[in-house]
Design a protein around this motif. Structure first.
Motif, PDB file in Angstrom:
ATOM      1  N   ARG A 124      11.343 -72.605   5.494  1.00  0.00           N
ATOM      2  CA  ARG A 124      12.657 -71.934   5.472  1.00  0.00           C
ATOM      3  C   ARG A 124      12.755 -70.932   6.622  1.00  0.00           C
ATOM      4  N   PHE A 125      11.707 -70.112   6.789  1.00  0.00           N
ATOM      5  CA  PHE A 125      11.725 -69.128   7.881  1.00  0.00           C
ATOM      6  C   PHE A 125      11.795 -69.816   9.239  1.00  0.00           C
ATOM      7  N   ALA A 130      14.839 -71.483  14.009  1.00  0.00           N
ATOM      8  CA  ALA A 130      15.361 -72.561  14.860  1.00  0.00           C
ATOM      9  C   ALA A 130      16.882 -72.513  14.932  1.00  0.00           C
ATOM     10  N   ALA A 131      17.525 -72.218  13.804  1.00  0.00           N
ATOM     11  CA  ALA A 131      18.983 -72.188  13.770  1.00  0.00           C
ATOM     12  C   ALA A 131      19.555 -70.957  14.463  1.00  0.00           C
ATOM     13  N   GLU A 132      18.957 -69.802  14.221  1.00  0.00           N
ATOM     14  CA  GLU A 132      19.550 -68.546  14.684  1.00  0.00           C
ATOM     15  C   GLU A 132      19.070 -68.093  16.059  1.00  0.00           C
ATOM     16  N   HIS A 133      17.840 -68.402  16.407  1.00  0.00           N
ATOM     17  CA  HIS A 133      17.287 -67.884  17.660  1.00  0.00           C
ATOM     18  C   HIS A 133      17.024 -68.979  18.687  1.00  0.00           C
ATOM     19  N   LEU A 139      15.682 -79.104  15.035  1.00  0.00           N
ATOM     20  CA  LEU A 139      14.453 -78.495  14.529  1.00  0.00           C
ATOM     21  C   LEU A 139      14.727 -77.766  13.204  1.00  0.00           C
ATOM     22  N   ALA A 140      15.847 -77.088  13.140  1.00  0.00           N
ATOM     23  CA  ALA A 140      16.220 -76.408  11.893  1.00  0.00           C
ATOM     24  C   ALA A 140      16.335 -77.427  10.762  1.00  0.00           C
ATOM     25  N   LYS A 141      16.970 -78.548  11.057  1.00  0.00           N
ATOM     26  CA  LYS A 141      17.131 -79.618  10.063  1.00  0.00           C
ATOM     27  C   LYS A 141      15.776 -80.079   9.538  1.00  0.00           C
ATOM     28  N   ARG A 142      14.841 -80.317  10.437  1.00  0.00           N
ATOM     29  CA  ARG A 142      13.502 -80.781  10.013  1.00  0.00           C
ATOM     30  C   ARG A 142      12.815 -79.770   9.098  1.00  0.00           C
ATOM     31  N   HIS A 143      12.926 -78.496   9.441  1.00  0.00           N
ATOM     32  CA  HIS A 143      12.278 -77.473   8.601  1.00  0.00           C
ATOM     33  C   HIS A 143      12.976 -77.310   7.252  1.00  0.00           C
ATOM     34  N   PHE A 144      14.287 -77.340   7.244  1.00  0.00           N
ATOM     35  CA  PHE A 144      14.992 -77.212   5.961  1.00  0.00           C
ATOM     36  C   PHE A 144      14.728 -78.429   5.079  1.00  0.00           C
ATOM     37  N   ARG A 159      21.845 -75.126   1.797  1.00  0.00           N
ATOM     38  CA  ARG A 159      23.052 -74.669   2.498  1.00  0.00           C
ATOM     39  C   ARG A 159      22.835 -74.676   4.004  1.00  0.00           C
ATOM     40  N   ARG A 160      21.674 -74.188   4.428  1.00  0.00           N
ATOM     41  CA  ARG A 160      21.399 -74.133   5.861  1.00  0.00           C
ATOM     42  C   ARG A 160      21.172 -75.523   6.454  1.00  0.00           C
ATOM     43  N   LEU A 161      20.654 -76.456   5.646  1.00  0.00           N
ATOM     44  CA  LEU A 161      20.510 -77.845   6.106  1.00  0.00           C
ATOM     45  C   LEU A 161      21.899 -78.431   6.387  1.00  0.00           C
ATOM     46  N   ASP A 162      22.844 -78.197   5.485  1.00  0.00           N
ATOM     47  CA  ASP A 162      24.213 -78.675   5.715  1.00  0.00           C
ATOM     48  C   ASP A 162      24.788 -78.103   7.002  1.00  0.00           C
ATOM     49  N   GLU A 163      24.542 -76.812   7.242  1.00  0.00           N
ATOM     50  CA  GLU A 163      25.028 -76.182   8.471  1.00  0.00           C
ATOM     51  C   GLU A 163      24.382 -76.817   9.710  1.00  0.00           C
ATOM     52  N   ALA A 164      23.072 -77.054   9.629  1.00  0.00           N
ATOM     53  CA  ALA A 164      22.366 -77.669  10.762  1.00  0.00           C
ATOM     54  C   ALA A 164      22.894 -79.068  11.038  1.00  0.00           C
TER      55      ALA A 164
END
Length: 168
Positions: A124-125, A130-133, A139-144, A159-164
């Motif tokens: 999650r972190f 990956a999403a914010e910085h 990459l964010a998608k893979r981690h979520f 929620r963050r996966l949907d955003e990614a």
């Protein structure tokens, strides 16, 4: 206040006892004196450097004061001793995010994944980083997705996966 004066006096009676310094530090912190509490937690750690409770309290106190870089360093030191500690990991990761240190965050998350493979929070972190910085939705998608495999009920990761996905 009288209670805090008595707490200070008790440290004199318990000199050399790590728990005394930690407990007085906790009392002082709860009474809104984080700078003074920090000194007590550091004294407890001088007595015994692997005293995880004092290290946790120090990290939280440093974060309360906005000393995120120091908190990150203390959390990392504590995790080198007790790699499974959830408070040191969470506080350290939050501090790494606050000071925008992706390398330190990655190191903490890697350590946590090795120590507690079933914990979704490192993914999650890393997804948040990956999403914010890093501005890398893939990459964010893979981690979520990895976080959700470990904890399908993780609402933040969902929620963050949907955003990614919407950014791909």
């Amino acid at each position: 206040p009288r209670g805090l004066r008595e707490a200070d006096a008790s440290v004199g009676y318990g000199a050399g006892i790590k728990e005394t310094f930690n407990n007085v530090g906790s009392l002082v912190a709860e009474n809104g004196l984080p700078e003074k509490a920090e000194r007590y937690f550091r004294q407890a750690l001088r007595i015994r450097g692997d005293y995880t409770t004092a290290r946790r309290n120090l990290v939280v106190t440093l974060r309360m004061q906005g000393k995120d870089r120091e908190a990150l360093e203390e959390a990392a030191a504590g995790l080198r001793i007790e790699s499974r500690d959830p408070v040191l990991f969470e506080e350290g990761a939050e501090a790494a995010m606050a000071v925008e240190d992706g390398a330190a965050l990655t190191a903490l998350c890697t350590l946590r994944m090795d120590a507690v493979p079933g914990d979704p929070s490192p993914h999650r972190f890393l997804g948040l980083w990956a999403a914010e910085h890093a501005k890398s939705p893939s990459l964010a998608k893979r981690h979520f997705e990895a976080a959700l495999r470990l904890d399908p009920g993780d609402e933040v990761s969902a929620r963050r996966l949907d955003e990614a996905r919407s950014r791909l």
